[in-house]
Design an enzyme around this catalytic site. Structure first.
Site, PDB file in Angstrom:
ATOM      1  CE1 TYR A 159      -3.564  -2.653   0.586  1.00  0.00           C
ATOM      2  CE2 TYR A 159      -4.804  -0.396   0.902  1.00  0.00           C
ATOM      3  CZ  TYR A 159      -4.682  -1.866   0.698  1.00  0.00           C
ATOM      4  OH  TYR A 159      -5.691  -2.430   0.570  1.00  0.00           O
ATOM      5  CG  ASP A 201      -8.088  -4.753   1.122  1.00  0.00           C
ATOM      6  OD1 ASP A 201      -9.000  -4.478   1.910  1.00  0.00           O
ATOM      7  OD2 ASP A 201      -8.062  -4.666   0.321  1.00  0.00           O
ATOM      8  CE  LYS A 225       1.330 -17.175  -2.709  1.00  0.00           C
ATOM      9  NZ  LYS A 225       1.033 -18.555  -3.018  1.00  0.00           N
ATOM     10  CG  ASP A 250     -13.640  -6.976   1.558  1.00  0.00           C
ATOM     11  OD1 ASP A 250     -13.355  -6.320   2.669  1.00  0.00           O
ATOM     12  OD2 ASP A 250     -14.212  -6.789   0.601  1.00  0.00           O
ATOM     13  CG  ASP A 274      -2.127 -19.748  -1.503  1.00  0.00           C
ATOM     14  OD1 ASP A 274      -1.647 -20.055  -0.615  1.00  0.00           O
ATOM     15  OD2 ASP A 274      -1.737 -20.489  -2.692  1.00  0.00           O
TER      16      ASP A 274
END
Ligand code: IPM
Ligand code: MG
Length: 369
Positions: free
Chosen positions: A143, A251, A194, A255, A227
């Site tokens: 970001y 983020d 990751k 959600d 993932d």
């Protein structure tokens, strides 16, 4: 009664103002009941600020927010401002608040309220009793990483660049928040990155593990690839207690976690800075949902994520756990009466407006207090 608490209210764009109106009513209720008293100053952030001042956040509003005991924000953005240059978009206002106040720890609890079990797209047994919390790093990573930008190459084609970057200090301070939360809950922390493809992920994993071994051996720590975490969240979300992860993965995963609870309209959040010498943290509270331009101005949005964000404010900024629980209980009772905004509507429930949902929460507060 406790001394006045200084709040800055930033309703923002889209449904922001209408859901925040319901929070104002809740704040007035606490005031009236002499449970807590607040000085509320209102400011602008996002598109509305662009329209009025030509910038998504003025220096004055930034200073006001930084000086407050807590900031409450609605939502930013909308189609009207989508084509502005990147640095002038409504979202930049929110990102500046987070960055300049150094709000590095974003707490996003996903809690399934009993009356809403049927509103989730998942099977009831998968989500019944779900209570997890995502700690999202909020001031670093891709970001804010440099270099960033879009450049034109010699052959005329273009190249877009963003940088995923974390330092040990940034990782450790947010991991610490995760460990400390886990300590107060079920004692389990899942760190997500990751590390199989990213060096920043390798560093993340190593630093979280080190901090665990140095200071939090009593917490059960596991590491998971992002993932896989997304998959596990919909497969068996109750395996998690606290999840700590970076800005971008946080983020996405928040959600995803939100939808387990039935609607993005139910999820509150707290963004916290480091504690100062007196133990106080800079803090901003906001619903996880966005500005929902399609339903803005229609008195149809769900105000509960904002109301629950205010409950988080009572808990994390003012150490008023009982008062926070009172509000959370009023929200559950309100849902038990069968009223629903459109986003959580189910058969045999009654569709109500934003205002009517606010009315119901206030009535339940009256009954509970
Ligand atoms: C969030 C939002 C923001 C983000 C946007 C509005 C900049 O999606 O708070 O999750 O990406 O952080
Ligand atoms: Mg988001």
């Amino acid at each position: 009664m406790a001394a006045n608490k200084k709040l800055v209210f930033l309703p923002g764009d889209g449904i922001g103002p209408e859901v925040m109106r319901q929070v104002s009513r809740v704040i007035e209720w606490y005031d009236r009941r002499r449970i807590a008293s607040f000085d509320v100053a209102e400011g602008m952030v996002g598109g509305c600020s662009i329209d009025k001042y030509g910038t998504p956040l003025t220096d004055e509003t930034m200073a006001q927010a930084a000086g407050a005991d807590a900031v409450l924000l609605g939502a930013v953005g909308g189609p009207k401002w989508d084509n502005l240059p990147f640095a002038q978009k409504p979202e930049r206002g929110l990102l500046r608040l987070r960055k300049d106040m150094d709000l590095f720890a974003n707490l996003r609890p996903a809690l399934v309220f009993k009356p809403l079990i049927g509103a989730s797209t998942l099977k009831p047994e998968v989500i019944d009793g779900l209570d997890i919390i995502i700690v999202r790093e909020l001031t670093g990573g891709v970001y804010f990483g440099e270099p960033r930008g879009i450049t034109t190459l010699p052959d005329g084609s273009r190249r877009g660049v963003n940088t995923q970057v974390y330092t040990t200090g940034e990782i450790r301070r947010v991991a610490r928040v995760g460990f400390e939360l886990a300590k107060k809950r079920q004692g389990r922390l899942c760190s997500v990155e990751k590390a199989n493809v990213m060096e920043s992920g390798v560093l993340w994993r190593e630093e979280v593990q080190k901090l665990h071994d140095e200071e939090f051996r009593d917490i059960a720590l596991i590491h998971m690839y992002a993932d896989n975490c997304a998959m596990q969240l919909v497969r068996n979300p109750k395996q998690f207690d606290v999840i700590v992860t970076d800005n971008l993965f946080g983020d996405l995963l928040s959600d995803c976690a939100a939808m387990l609870t039935g609607s993005l309209g139910m999820l509150p959040s707290a963004s916290l800075g480091a504690a100062d010498s007196s133990g106080r943290r800079k803090a901003l509270y906001e619903p996880v949902h966005g500005s929902a331009p399609d339903i803005a101005g229609k008195d149809a949005a769900n105000p509960l994520a904002s109301i629950l964000s205010f409950a988080m404010m009572l808990r994390y900024s003012f150490d008023m756990d009982e008062e926070a629980k009172l509000l959370e209980a009023a929200v559950v009772r309100a849902l038990e009466t069968g009223v629903r905004t459109g986003d959580i509507l189910q058969p045999q429930t009654q569709r109500v407006s934003t205002t009517a949902m606010g009315d119901t929460v206030l009535q339940q507060l009256d009954k509970l207090a």
